[in-house]
Design a protein around this motif. Sequence first.
Motif, PDB file in Angstrom:
ATOM      1  N   ARG A   1       0.844  -1.197   0.000  1.00  7.14           N
ATOM      2  CA  ARG A   1       0.000   0.000   0.000  1.00  7.14           C
ATOM      3  C   ARG A   1       0.876   1.243   0.000  1.00  7.14           C
ATOM      4  O   ARG A   1       1.885   1.296   0.712  1.00  7.14           O
ATOM      5  CB  ARG A   1      -0.918   0.007   1.225  1.00  7.14           C
ATOM      6  N   PHE A   2       0.471   2.223  -0.802  1.00  8.81           N
ATOM      7  CA  PHE A   2       1.230   3.472  -0.852  1.00  8.81           C
ATOM      8  C   PHE A   2       0.341   4.576  -1.388  1.00  8.81           C
ATOM      9  O   PHE A   2      -0.800   4.339  -1.831  1.00  8.81           O
ATOM     10  CB  PHE A   2       2.491   3.321  -1.718  1.00  8.81           C
ATOM     11  N   THR A   3       0.858   5.796  -1.340  1.00  6.35           N
ATOM     12  CA  THR A   3       0.117   6.967  -1.803  1.00  6.35           C
ATOM     13  C   THR A   3       0.940   7.716  -2.831  1.00  6.35           C
ATOM     14  O   THR A   3       2.154   7.898  -2.644  1.00  6.35           O
ATOM     15  CB  THR A   3      -0.215   7.902  -0.620  1.00  6.35           C
ATOM     16  N   VAL A   4       0.312   8.113  -3.911  1.00  7.73           N
ATOM     17  CA  VAL A   4       0.940   8.911  -4.965  1.00  7.73           C
ATOM     18  C   VAL A   4       0.530  10.371  -4.757  1.00  7.73           C
ATOM     19  O   VAL A   4      -0.661  10.671  -4.607  1.00  7.73           O
ATOM     20  CB  VAL A   4       0.499   8.424  -6.358  1.00  7.73           C
ATOM     21  N   ASP A   5       1.512  11.290  -4.740  1.00  5.16           N
ATOM     22  CA  ASP A   5       1.171  12.697  -4.532  1.00  5.16           C
ATOM     23  C   ASP A   5       0.689  13.339  -5.842  1.00  5.16           C
ATOM     24  O   ASP A   5       0.651  12.680  -6.892  1.00  5.16           O
ATOM     25  CB  ASP A   5       2.344  13.471  -3.917  1.00  5.16           C
ATOM     26  N   LYS A   6       0.337  14.600  -5.802  1.00  2.00           N
ATOM     27  CA  LYS A   6      -0.256  15.262  -6.966  1.00  2.00           C
ATOM     28  C   LYS A   6       0.734  15.437  -8.108  1.00  2.00           C
ATOM     29  O   LYS A   6       0.328  15.734  -9.248  1.00  2.00           O
ATOM     30  CB  LYS A   6      -0.823  16.622  -6.565  1.00  2.00           C
ATOM     31  N   GLU A   7       2.051  15.233  -7.841  1.00  2.00           N
ATOM     32  CA  GLU A   7       3.068  15.316  -8.891  1.00  2.00           C
ATOM     33  C   GLU A   7       3.371  13.950  -9.500  1.00  2.00           C
ATOM     34  O   GLU A   7       4.225  13.832 -10.380  1.00  2.00           O
ATOM     35  CB  GLU A   7       4.355  15.924  -8.331  1.00  2.00           C
ATOM     36  N   GLY A   8       2.712  12.900  -9.033  1.00  2.00           N
ATOM     37  CA  GLY A   8       2.947  11.563  -9.566  1.00  2.00           C
ATOM     38  C   GLY A   8       4.131  10.855  -8.936  1.00  2.00           C
ATOM     39  O   GLY A   8       4.632   9.885  -9.503  1.00  2.00           O
ATOM     40  N   ARG A   9       4.542  11.331  -7.776  1.00  2.00           N
ATOM     41  CA  ARG A   9       5.654  10.691  -7.062  1.00  2.00           C
ATOM     42  C   ARG A   9       5.127   9.982  -5.817  1.00  2.00           C
ATOM     43  O   ARG A   9       4.025  10.268  -5.330  1.00  2.00           O
ATOM     44  CB  ARG A   9       6.702  11.734  -6.649  1.00  2.00           C
ATOM     45  N   LEU A  10       5.925   9.083  -5.313  1.00  4.82           N
ATOM     46  CA  LEU A  10       5.572   8.364  -4.097  1.00  4.82           C
ATOM     47  C   LEU A  10       5.559   9.345  -2.930  1.00  4.82           C
ATOM     48  O   LEU A  10       6.533  10.054  -2.691  1.00  4.82           O
ATOM     49  CB  LEU A  10       6.593   7.253  -3.854  1.00  4.82           C
ATOM     50  N   LYS A  11       4.458   9.403  -2.209  1.00  6.96           N
ATOM     51  CA  LYS A  11       4.345  10.328  -1.080  1.00  6.96           C
ATOM     52  C   LYS A  11       5.159   9.811   0.098  1.00  6.96           C
ATOM     53  O   LYS A  11       4.991   8.664   0.530  1.00  6.96           O
ATOM     54  CB  LYS A  11       2.884  10.514  -0.671  1.00  6.96           C
ATOM     55  N   GLN A  12       6.036  10.653   0.608  1.00  9.88           N
ATOM     56  CA  GLN A  12       6.877  10.283   1.729  1.00  9.88           C
ATOM     57  C   GLN A  12       6.252  10.783   3.029  1.00  9.88           C
ATOM     58  O   GLN A  12       6.071  11.986   3.213  1.00  9.88           O
ATOM     59  CB  GLN A  12       8.276  10.880   1.571  1.00  9.88           C
ATOM     60  N   PRO A  13       5.914   9.888   3.958  1.00 11.83           N
ATOM     61  CA  PRO A  13       5.334  10.331   5.227  1.00 11.83           C
ATOM     62  C   PRO A  13       6.390  10.979   6.116  1.00 11.83           C
ATOM     63  O   PRO A  13       7.596  10.811   5.905  1.00 11.83           O
ATOM     64  CB  PRO A  13       4.815   9.024   5.843  1.00 11.83           C
ATOM     65  N   ASP A  14       5.926  11.706   7.116  1.00 14.66           N
ATOM     66  CA  ASP A  14       6.861  12.331   8.059  1.00 14.66           C
ATOM     67  C   ASP A  14       7.591  11.280   8.883  1.00 14.66           C
ATOM     68  O   ASP A  14       8.759  11.440   9.232  1.00 14.66           O
ATOM     69  CB  ASP A  14       6.106  13.292   8.992  1.00 14.66           C
ATOM     70  N   LEU A  15       6.893  10.192   9.202  1.00 14.12           N
ATOM     71  CA  LEU A  15       7.483   9.114   9.983  1.00 14.12           C
ATOM     72  C   LEU A  15       7.202   7.779   9.295  1.00 14.12           C
ATOM     73  O   LEU A  15       6.137   7.581   8.718  1.00 14.12           O
ATOM     74  CB  LEU A  15       6.908   9.086  11.405  1.00 14.12           C
ATOM     75  N   GLY A  16       8.168   6.879   9.367  1.00 14.16           N
ATOM     76  CA  GLY A  16       7.958   5.545   8.838  1.00 14.16           C
ATOM     77  C   GLY A  16       8.239   5.443   7.354  1.00 14.16           C
ATOM     78  O   GLY A  16       8.480   6.434   6.673  1.00 14.16           O
TER      79      GLY A  16
ATOM     80  N   VAL B   1      -3.461  10.046  -4.558  1.00 14.74           N
ATOM     81  CA  VAL B   1      -4.150   8.802  -4.905  1.00 14.74           C
ATOM     82  C   VAL B   1      -3.618   7.675  -4.019  1.00 14.74           C
ATOM     83  O   VAL B   1      -2.398   7.476  -3.927  1.00 14.74           O
ATOM     84  CB  VAL B   1      -3.951   8.444  -6.390  1.00 14.74           C
ATOM     85  N   ASP B   2      -4.518   6.957  -3.385  1.00 16.62           N
ATOM     86  CA  ASP B   2      -4.145   5.800  -2.567  1.00 16.62           C
ATOM     87  C   ASP B   2      -4.182   4.539  -3.431  1.00 16.62           C
ATOM     88  O   ASP B   2      -5.112   4.344  -4.213  1.00 16.62           O
ATOM     89  CB  ASP B   2      -5.093   5.648  -1.381  1.00 16.62           C
ATOM     90  N   VAL B   3      -3.168   3.704  -3.252  1.00 11.40           N
ATOM     91  CA  VAL B   3      -3.032   2.502  -4.093  1.00 11.40           C
ATOM     92  C   VAL B   3      -2.852   1.271  -3.211  1.00 11.40           C
ATOM     93  O   VAL B   3      -2.097   1.313  -2.223  1.00 11.40           O
ATOM     94  CB  VAL B   3      -1.819   2.631  -5.039  1.00 11.40           C
ATOM     95  N   GLU B   4      -3.529   0.203  -3.562  1.00 12.15           N
ATOM     96  CA  GLU B   4      -3.269  -1.101  -2.957  1.00 12.15           C
ATOM     97  C   GLU B   4      -2.906  -2.075  -4.072  1.00 12.15           C
ATOM     98  O   GLU B   4      -3.695  -2.298  -4.988  1.00 12.15           O
ATOM     99  CB  GLU B   4      -4.467  -1.633  -2.173  1.00 12.15           C
ATOM    100  N   TRP B   5      -1.715  -2.640  -3.971  1.00 12.10           N
ATOM    101  CA  TRP B   5      -1.169  -3.501  -5.018  1.00 12.10           C
ATOM    102  C   TRP B   5      -1.034  -4.910  -4.452  1.00 12.10           C
ATOM    103  O   TRP B   5      -0.296  -5.135  -3.494  1.00 12.10           O
ATOM    104  CB  TRP B   5       0.186  -2.936  -5.441  1.00 12.10           C
ATOM    105  N   SER B   6      -1.742  -5.854  -5.029  1.00 11.13           N
ATOM    106  CA  SER B   6      -1.692  -7.250  -4.576  1.00 11.13           C
ATOM    107  C   SER B   6      -0.884  -8.079  -5.571  1.00 11.13           C
ATOM    108  O   SER B   6      -1.103  -7.977  -6.779  1.00 11.13           O
ATOM    109  CB  SER B   6      -3.105  -7.824  -4.441  1.00 11.13           C
ATOM    110  N   LEU B   7       0.045  -8.896  -5.039  1.00  7.46           N
ATOM    111  CA  LEU B   7       0.918  -9.703  -5.887  1.00  7.46           C
ATOM    112  C   LEU B   7       0.966 -11.138  -5.387  1.00  7.46           C
ATOM    113  O   LEU B   7       0.582 -11.427  -4.241  1.00  7.46           O
ATOM    114  CB  LEU B   7       2.346  -9.138  -5.911  1.00  7.46           C
TER     115      LEU B   7
END
Length: 242
Positions: free
Chosen positions: A67-82, A114-120
């Motif tokens: 699970r991850f979040t894409v920011d409005k620029e199309g990059r992986l959103k980096q949280p403040d912690l973790g 955008v929130d994404v859930e990727w199942s593999l």
Amino acid sequence: MKAVLWVMLVSHAAVPQKVATERVETSPGISESAMRESLARVTGALERCVPELLPDTPELDDRVSIRFTVDKEGRLKQPDLGPALKVKGLLDRQCVNEQAKDWAFPKPSTGQRVDVEWSLRVQLDRARSNALRTEARQEVKAYCDAFKKRLQKTPKAPWIAGQALVDFLRLRGVKVTSDDQEGMKTADLTQARLTSYGRRWVEAMQQVLPPNWRDIVLSTGEELGDPNICPELASWQPNWDG
């Protein structure tokens, strides 16, 4: 200590094991097809995050969720912690987050994250894992045999763990420089007859002080499913003050 040792000893797949997308779910802003196309470009790199040594359990789950979040620029959103990604399943989390640093996606059409859930699914090679576990155990036992021989001569000497490592490596074709007190000084592992797992615990021993060598060997035994792999080393009481 064990948590630190595991970071040093963790081993990823030298021969890729197939990782395949099963399902992709996104919140509004990036279509599923566009996200699948972006993820297809990075799926192969995740194969190196499959541990070489699979958990020794008959009911091993091959499903992975990221699970991850894409920011409005199309990059992986980096949280403040973790970490940026939440990984559930077999893949090594640190490895996946390292791979994800360069991921890029389409800019969300909504201008919002955008929130994404990727199942593999991971294709597991149990035969290769079991063969590696057996060979890696034999390597640790060979070191323990070298230690027992040194123990019989000078049972309280604190340097015999290092001397045993020198003896073990020389039997494996390693060029080693050493002295009688400290044991190994340098070792060229390029031509060593060692598994990738054995190479890693040897390298870990090179990076820490002698009092920690025993912990590395015994922790390796536990990781390989044999906590009593070297009882003489476990009960050893060297004279560090002498």
